[in-house]
Design a protein around this motif. Structure first.
Motif, mmCIF file in Angstrom:
data_model
loop_
_atom_site.group_PDB
_atom_site.id
_atom_site.type_symbol
_atom_site.label_atom_id
_atom_site.label_comp_id
_atom_site.label_asym_id
_atom_site.label_seq_id
_atom_site.Cartn_x
_atom_site.Cartn_y
_atom_site.Cartn_z
ATOM 1 N N SER A 176 0.829 -1.212 0.000
ATOM 2 C CA SER A 176 0.000 0.000 0.000
ATOM 3 C C SER A 176 0.858 1.255 0.000
ATOM 4 C CB SER A 176 -0.933 -0.005 1.219
ATOM 5 O OG SER A 176 -1.847 -1.071 1.153
ATOM 6 N N TRP A 177 1.954 1.226 0.753
ATOM 7 C CA TRP A 177 2.860 2.378 0.786
ATOM 8 C C TRP A 177 3.482 2.603 -0.587
ATOM 9 C CZ3 TRP A 177 8.087 3.642 0.358
ATOM 10 C CH2 TRP A 177 8.505 4.813 0.977
ATOM 11 N N LEU A 178 3.890 1.524 -1.248
ATOM 12 C CA LEU A 178 4.453 1.643 -2.591
ATOM 13 C C LEU A 178 3.407 2.140 -3.581
ATOM 14 C CD1 LEU A 178 6.523 -1.666 -2.698
ATOM 15 C CD2 LEU A 178 7.430 0.653 -2.478
ATOM 16 N N TRP A 398 10.465 -8.815 -14.503
ATOM 17 C CA TRP A 398 10.022 -7.455 -14.205
ATOM 18 C C TRP A 398 11.189 -6.469 -14.276
ATOM 19 C CZ3 TRP A 398 5.512 -5.658 -14.790
ATOM 20 C CH2 TRP A 398 4.363 -6.390 -14.481
ATOM 21 N N ARG A 399 12.364 -6.897 -13.858
ATOM 22 C CA ARG A 399 13.525 -6.008 -13.941
ATOM 23 C C ARG A 399 13.891 -5.737 -15.401
ATOM 24 N NH1 ARG A 399 17.235 -8.965 -9.269
ATOM 25 N NH2 ARG A 399 15.896 -8.440 -7.492
ATOM 26 N N LEU A 452 6.234 -0.102 -9.976
ATOM 27 C CA LEU A 452 5.388 -0.547 -8.865
ATOM 28 C C LEU A 452 5.184 -2.058 -8.923
ATOM 29 C CD1 LEU A 452 3.488 -0.052 -6.462
ATOM 30 C CD2 LEU A 452 1.664 0.410 -8.123
ATOM 31 N N ALA A 453 4.927 -2.589 -10.118
ATOM 32 C CA ALA A 453 4.718 -4.035 -10.255
ATOM 33 C C ALA A 453 5.966 -4.815 -9.863
ATOM 34 C CB ALA A 453 4.313 -4.362 -11.696
ATOM 35 N N GLU A 454 7.146 -4.302 -10.200
ATOM 36 C CA GLU A 454 8.387 -4.991 -9.836
ATOM 37 C C GLU A 454 8.571 -5.007 -8.319
ATOM 38 O OE1 GLU A 454 12.371 -5.569 -8.564
ATOM 39 O OE2 GLU A 454 11.423 -3.584 -8.544
#
Length: 467
Positions: A176-178, A398-399, A452-454
């Motif tokens: 949630s913070w991210l 993801w990276r 964000l997904a990573e």
């Protein structure tokens, strides 16, 4: 005197036999229905240890001081976690009740009785004072011991459930913070886009007033400003909703100094401002057996096995002892005089002769419940493996996608710059210029979402490995 010694020998023999028989099946951990090794990507498997990696604690995983303070607040104030802690305390209290049944309950009291005497026509009075044990069950077949074992397993399962809730809370707060940081970054992009398009609108209006631009060009600029303002409003609303969600997890308002900004959200792995530490991964899948939810499922299986012993013990007689010792007399004053000591001891054995198949049905229920617990344990292990495999699949992809998206954003910025330059010199149309701006905006938004997904995938890997 000889009779008294015989009674004492009988009691000692019963106590020795009590608890010597256990009718519950021996607990054995079911074979893991998963591969022995985790499905690591090739580049990660080359450097991974063959042994199971030690789970990373959340304090080592969370490297942002702001986020660490917020996680600690959530652990202290979250109501769901508080309920999980209270459930552990309740299970411990129930364990105390189960253990108390293994020892006799001793009562102390004073009784007085008056009964009519038919021969003399008078009332006969009697007074007793002392201690008494009523129907203390000797656990010859392990019924009470198995009830205690089931209660002990329930305590361990509830404690594992608390740890699982704590791990889920940490993951939810970090995610949630991210997300809130990504909202801030997207809102920053929207603010810049709106400011740029408002400047373009002013220039288009000046050109229109001077007769150097058409009404279509002016209307297009106005439409783009309205579109940017609409996006800005949507992002502000989403930011407020995500802030409310984080406040619920934390258990109170989120202080402004602990909220992420666009700069914090923009940190990526490998930078000095890294928010999350890399999660160590080993080749062995045995680490998944230490996940709290897997431990919880295994302890539920232990309790189910103990309940089979309880059901089997119902087929055998129950032996109970009742005894008392103290002063007795026909007058109240006799209770305070020597020579009036009295004691009594009795034993009873109760065996079921006919119950319409109730005991057998209870045993069948206990056996089926154990089979269900085995299936639930195996499912918990399989779910843990699937969650870990999904997170590992995104560990490198993801990276790579994030790096490619960064290159795409750099190209989009250069295209937008060159197109603006050509438009100023009359070598590009208004449509070319608008397409370049839209592509730049989309590339900026996609980069934020990919980053964000990573990071969320890394949180998922942290949770999947048991934290």
């Amino acid at each position: 005197m000889r009779q008294t010694v015989g009674h004492l020998q009988l009691i000692v023999a019963a106590l020795v036999l009590a608890g010597c028989t256990n009718l519950a099946p021996r607990h054995e951990r079911p074979a893991s229905p998963i591969p022995a090794q985790l499905p690591l990507p090739a580049e990660a498997a080359a450097s991974a240890s063959a042994a199971a990696a030690v789970p990373l604690g959340w304090k080592a995983f969370v490297q942002s001081p702001q986020l660490a303070q917020l996680v600690q607040r959530a652990l202290d104030q979250n109501r769901d976690l508080r309920v999980a802690v209270l459930n552990v305390q309740r299970a411990e209290a129930q364990l105390g009740v189960a253990r108390a049944d293994r020892l006799p309950t001793v009562s102390a009291g004073l009784t007085a009785a008056a009964t009519p005497n038919a021969s003399s026509g008078r009332q006969t009075q009697s007074f007793t004072a002392g201690v008494q044990v009523t129907a203390w069950e000797l656990d010859l077949f392990g019924r009470i011991a198995n009830l205690g074992e089931a209660a002990q397993a329930q305590v361990l399962a509830t404690e594992a459930g608390r740890r699982s809730a704590e791990l889920a809370l940490v993951g939810a707060v970090v995610s949630s913070w991210l997300t809130l940081g990504a909202d801030a970054e997207l809102l920053s992009v929207a603010d810049r886009t709106l400011a740029s398009r408002e400047s373009t609108l002013k220039l288009s209006k000046l050109r229109f007033d001077a007769g150097a631009a058409s009404a279509l060009e002016l209307q297009t600029a106005q439409s783009l400003v309205a579109q940017a303002r609409n996006t800005q409003v949507q992002l502000r609303r989403q930011h407020a909703l995500d802030l409310n969600a984080l406040a619920l997890l934390v258990g109170g308002p989120v202080p402004a100094d602990l909220r992420p900004g666009a700069a914090a959200a923009g940190t990526v792995a490998g930078t000095a401002g890294e928010v999350l530490a890399p999660v160590p991964v080993g080749l062995a899948s045995d680490v998944l057996l230490q996940r709290p939810d897997v431990i919880q499922a295994e302890q539920a299986l232990v309790a189910a096995s103990a309940n089979i012993g309880v059901a089997r013990a119902a087929f055998f007689p129950r032996l109970a002892l009742t005894g008392s010792a103290g002063q007795a007399g026909s007058r109240l004053s006799d209770l305070f005089q020597a020579g009036n000591f009295a004691w009594s001891l009795s034993a009873s054995a109760l065996a079921t002769v006919f119950d319409s198949g109730r005991n057998q049905a209870n045993l069948n229920v206990a056996r089926v419940s154990r089979d269900i617990a085995v299936a639930q344990y195996e499912k918990a292990v399989q779910s843990a493996f699937r969650e870990t495999a999904d997170a590992l699949a995104g560990l490198s992809s993801w990276r790579e996608q994030l790096a490619a998206q960064g290159q795409q954003l750099d190209a989009a910025r250069e295209i937008a710059r060159l197109t603006e330059l050509r438009y100023t010199n009359g070598a590009a149309s208004e449509l070319d210029r608008l397409d370049a701006q839209r592509s730049l905006l989309a590339a900026e938004q996609t980069l934020v979402q990919t980053r964000l997904a990573e990071q969320v995938n890394r949180v998922g890997l942290f949770k999947a490995l048991g934290g």
